[in-house]
Design an enzyme around this catalytic site. Structure first.
Site, PDB file in Angstrom:
ATOM      1  N   ASP A  42      96.989 -59.334 -42.292  1.00 40.02           N
ATOM      2  CA  ASP A  42      97.565 -58.926 -43.586  1.00 40.02           C
ATOM      3  C   ASP A  42      99.081 -59.140 -43.591  1.00 40.02           C
ATOM      4  O   ASP A  42      99.663 -59.604 -44.567  1.00 40.02           O
ATOM      5  CB  ASP A  42      97.279 -57.440 -43.852  1.00 40.02           C
TER       6      ASP A  42
ATOM      7  N   LYS B 125      89.984 -50.139 -41.972  1.00 37.96           N
ATOM      8  CA  LYS B 125      90.972 -50.871 -41.157  1.00 37.96           C
ATOM      9  C   LYS B 125      91.472 -50.052 -39.963  1.00 37.96           C
ATOM     10  O   LYS B 125      91.815 -50.615 -38.937  1.00 37.96           O
ATOM     11  CB  LYS B 125      92.141 -51.338 -42.029  1.00 37.96           C
TER      12      LYS B 125
HETATM   13  P1  NAP Z   1      95.861 -46.944 -49.291  1.00 35.15           P
HETATM   14  O1  NAP Z   1      95.855 -46.939 -47.791  1.00 35.15           O
HETATM   15  O2  NAP Z   1      94.906 -46.091 -50.023  1.00 35.15           O
HETATM   16  O3  NAP Z   1      97.385 -46.531 -49.736  1.00 35.15           O
HETATM   17  C1  NAP Z   1      97.754 -46.429 -51.060  1.00 35.15           C
HETATM   18  C2  NAP Z   1      99.224 -46.030 -51.182  1.00 35.15           C
HETATM   19  O4  NAP Z   1      99.565 -46.069 -52.571  1.00 35.15           O
HETATM   20  C3  NAP Z   1      99.544 -44.638 -50.687  1.00 35.15           C
HETATM   21  O5  NAP Z   1     100.836 -44.644 -50.146  1.00 35.15           O
HETATM   22  C4  NAP Z   1      99.501 -43.808 -51.981  1.00 35.15           C
HETATM   23  O6  NAP Z   1     100.383 -42.696 -51.969  1.00 35.15           O
HETATM   24  C5  NAP Z   1      99.997 -44.782 -52.997  1.00 35.15           C
HETATM   25  N1  NAP Z   1      99.420 -44.500 -54.307  1.00 35.15           N
HETATM   26  C6  NAP Z   1      98.104 -44.454 -54.632  1.00 35.15           C
HETATM   27  N2  NAP Z   1      97.971 -44.195 -55.949  1.00 35.15           N
HETATM   28  C7  NAP Z   1      99.221 -44.076 -56.464  1.00 35.15           C
HETATM   29  C8  NAP Z   1      99.719 -43.805 -57.745  1.00 35.15           C
HETATM   30  N3  NAP Z   1      98.896 -43.605 -58.791  1.00 35.15           N
HETATM   31  N4  NAP Z   1     101.066 -43.757 -57.923  1.00 35.15           N
HETATM   32  C9  NAP Z   1     101.906 -43.946 -56.887  1.00 35.15           C
HETATM   33  N5  NAP Z   1     101.485 -44.207 -55.626  1.00 35.15           N
HETATM   34  C10 NAP Z   1     100.157 -44.271 -55.417  1.00 35.15           C
HETATM   35  O7  NAP Z   1      95.671 -48.410 -49.863  1.00 35.15           O
HETATM   36  P2  NAP Z   1      96.080 -49.777 -49.147  1.00 35.15           P
HETATM   37  O8  NAP Z   1      95.001 -50.252 -48.258  1.00 35.15           O
HETATM   38  O9  NAP Z   1      97.420 -49.604 -48.571  1.00 35.15           O
HETATM   39  O10 NAP Z   1      96.116 -50.791 -50.403  1.00 35.15           O
HETATM   40  C11 NAP Z   1      97.142 -50.729 -51.366  1.00 35.15           C
HETATM   41  C12 NAP Z   1      97.027 -51.910 -52.289  1.00 35.15           C
HETATM   42  O11 NAP Z   1      97.300 -53.115 -51.570  1.00 35.15           O
HETATM   43  C13 NAP Z   1      95.634 -52.079 -52.886  1.00 35.15           C
HETATM   44  O12 NAP Z   1      95.728 -51.931 -54.257  1.00 35.15           O
HETATM   45  C14 NAP Z   1      95.210 -53.494 -52.578  1.00 35.15           C
HETATM   46  O13 NAP Z   1      94.834 -54.179 -53.763  1.00 35.15           O
HETATM   47  C15 NAP Z   1      96.464 -54.140 -52.063  1.00 35.15           C
HETATM   48  N6  NAP Z   1      96.105 -55.069 -50.961  1.00 35.15           N
HETATM   49  C16 NAP Z   1      96.205 -56.396 -51.248  1.00 35.15           C
HETATM   50  C17 NAP Z   1      95.869 -57.322 -50.282  1.00 35.15           C
HETATM   51  C18 NAP Z   1      95.994 -58.788 -50.603  1.00 35.15           C
HETATM   52  O14 NAP Z   1      95.471 -59.629 -49.855  1.00 35.15           O
HETATM   53  N7  NAP Z   1      96.705 -59.139 -51.662  1.00 35.15           N
HETATM   54  C19 NAP Z   1      95.441 -56.913 -49.027  1.00 35.15           C
HETATM   55  C20 NAP Z   1      95.362 -55.532 -48.771  1.00 35.15           C
HETATM   56  C21 NAP Z   1      95.681 -54.609 -49.753  1.00 35.15           C
HETATM   57  P3  NAP Z   1      99.992 -41.274 -51.330  1.00 35.15           P
HETATM   58  O15 NAP Z   1     100.384 -41.389 -49.881  1.00 35.15           O
HETATM   59  O16 NAP Z   1     100.839 -40.322 -52.067  1.00 35.15           O
HETATM   60  O17 NAP Z   1      98.533 -41.101 -51.528  1.00 35.15           O
END
Ligand code: NAP
Length: 463
Positions: free
Chosen positions: A306, A269
């Site tokens: 999003d 992204k």
């Molecule tokens: P990302 O860029 O990898 O960011 C993940 C975030 O979660 C980071 O802030 C990370 O913290 C934190 N994190 C990861 N593992 C963790 C844990 N075990 N405990 C606490 N915090 C944790 O991912 P993203 O693209 O933002 O996506 C996040 C979620 O949004 C995904 O699971 C996805 O399923 C969901 N999503 C849903 C949709 C939808 O249409 N419903 C669309 C997009 C995304 P750190 O900074 O400390 O690493």
């Protein structure tokens, strides 16, 4: 042969080129502006002068809805593309060719004709303003785009005829590109369909490709949803997986295969931004992430939908106190949505420095996950992946959830996460990640095709 529809700004040559194409294809020619004049017994400038644009658009909508479904060549008015209902009618089992010309050409062509007053501005300024306002609509309308500034109507019509016979994927690119998709991760049935679309002798050369770009993304259900929507709306498209670790390779493949658009997912992204030509300044630039790319008239333009998927389900909670858990890509879109709803937002993250960075971007408070108890929020949005993997626990303790709170978990696989289960038990209002998925897909479909799909239809078609 299909119904052939010409769209484009006034002065791009829709009528003249349409008539030549009708003669060459031996199909009847229909001009929707002429039908409106016949139906109302008045000229279009008179309708605009006497009753205004809104009345004209009502007449236009009636004419578009009543067009024959059989094959014909149809020339439409310049503003027809702004109405999603018109687009739904015009698109069905048809090919839409958008004609494009530069402002100098349009100004020269229009200065010779009477015109309805659209803005009250001098001609050149009006053309510039209207073209800017409609650019996104023409981009969505176009199955194909043809430039008419430097060509004669005969030459443009010849280009249309070539397109109708051979499609827009260069023959030399078909066979070499198919190997890109042979990772073994695309389901067999879908691979067979893709091989047909890309064969040297395709059953329908006008079928265009689209897809989801990510790595890995073969688990994405997007292709099943989009292909079901294409069938539902009579669109000649096939949606597949661009599952590759190299975003530059994905984009060059998309250009070689004249792809109409891509949904962009993890981890591209942000990475995709320097690889495309333009990005939407409203949301994508501020969020710093693109989840939608549209290729039109040689330009790749990025958008972010999003945030709309987060904003819509929370629209009734303007001004609330919110906690956003996580500070990654999804959190950036959520922060944009929550601040757009004038919420008082605190971003809490496992790595607090990242929360600080995001909070400074959007004017929010920030902290680490243990700071949750100091905030007492009305709204909680989980933008961490916690809940996706079997064995994951909720990011919050049960005693941190209470009646009156709204809990929105962006995780959508599985649809019911440990956080959602706990929030339901505590009597919170719950919103699942499926709502975000539906909201962002609805907006994406509108950007891709100009059609407004009801959220309920997407829900029903979800795989
Ligand atoms: P990302 O860029 O990898 O960011 C993940 C975030 O979660 C980071 O802030 C990370 O913290 C934190 N994190 C990861 N593992 C963790 C844990 N075990 N405990 C606490 N915090 C944790 O991912 P993203 O693209 O933002 O996506 C996040 C979620 O949004 C995904 O699971 C996805 O399923 C969901 N999503 C849903 C949709 C939808 O249409 N419903 C669309 C997009 C995304 P750190 O900074 O400390 O690493």
């Amino acid at each position: 042969m299909k119904r052939i529809v010409f769209c484009g700004f006034r002065g791009t040559g829709k009528t003249e080129i349409g008539k030549i194409v009708a003669a060459r294809t031996a199909l009847p020619f229909i001009d929707t502006d002429v039908l409106i004049e016949q139906q109302t017994g008045r000229s279009i400038p008179d309708i605009f002068h006497e009753d205004g644009e809104e009345r004209f658009r009502e007449e236009e909508q009636k004419v578009i809805a009543g067009l024959p479904k059989s094959n014909a060549v149809i020339s439409t008015g310049g503003g027809v593309v702004t109405d999603p209902v018109n687009m739904e009618h015009l698109r069905r089992d048809s090919v839409i060719i958008v004609l494009h010309a530069g402002i100098d050409t349009i100004e020269a062509r229009l200065s010779r004709k009477p015109r309805p007053p659209l803005t009250g501005l001098p001609l050149r300024e009006e053309v510039a303003e209207m073209m800017e306002r409609r650019q996104q609509h023409y981009q969505a309308a176009a199955d194909f785009c043809i430039e008419t500034s430097e060509t004669t109507p005969e030459a443009a019509a010849a280009a249309v005829m070539g397109l109708l016979s051979h499609g827009s994927i260069p023959e030399k690119n078909r066979a070499p590109c198919i190997s890109f998709f042979r990772s073994g991760r695309i389901p067999q049935k879908c691979m067979e369909r893709l091989e047909k679309v890309l064969s040297d002798n395709p059953p329908d050369p006008l079928t265009r490709l689209m897809g989801v770009a990510g790595y890995p993304c073969a688990h994405s259900k997007g292709p099943f949803l989009f292909n079901a929507l294409f069938a539902e709306y009579g669109l000649d498209y096939h949606y597949t997986w661009f599952d590759d670790p190299r975003p530059d390779k994905i984009l060059s493949m998309a250009r070689h295969l004249d792809v109409k658009g891509l949904s962009v997912t993890i981890p591209f992204k942000q990475e995709i931004i320097p690889l495309i030509d333009e990005i939407d300044e409203h949301a994508a630039q501020q969020i710093g992430a693109v989840n939608t790319v549209i290729f039109s008239c040689g330009t790749a333009r990025g958008y972010n939908t999003d945030w709309i998927g987060v904003r819509k389900p929370l629209a009734g909670l303007k001004g609330s106190k919110a906690v956003l858990l996580g500070a990654g890509g999804a959190a950036a879109g959520a922060a944009f949505a929550l601040t757009d709803l004038d919420m008082d937002v605190t971003i809490l993250n496992r790595t607090p420095e990242k929360a600080k960075e995001l909070a400074e971007q959007f004017g929010c408070r920030w902290g680490g996950l243990p700071d949750f108890d100091t905030v007492r929020p009305d709204v909680v949005v989980n933008a961490t992946p916690l809940g996706m993997k079997p064995g994951d626990t909720s990011p919050l303790r049960d005693d941190q959830l209470h009646r009156g709170m709204t809990v929105f978990d962006l995780v959508y696989t599985p649809p019911v996460t440990p956080l959602i289960k706990a929030a339901r038990k505590a009597g919170c209002t719950i919103i699942t990640g499926t709502e975000m998925f539906i909201g962002q897909a609805k907006e994406q479909f509108s950007l891709f095709f100009g059609i407004d799909v009801p959220a309920e239809k997407i829900r029903k078609l979800l795989p």
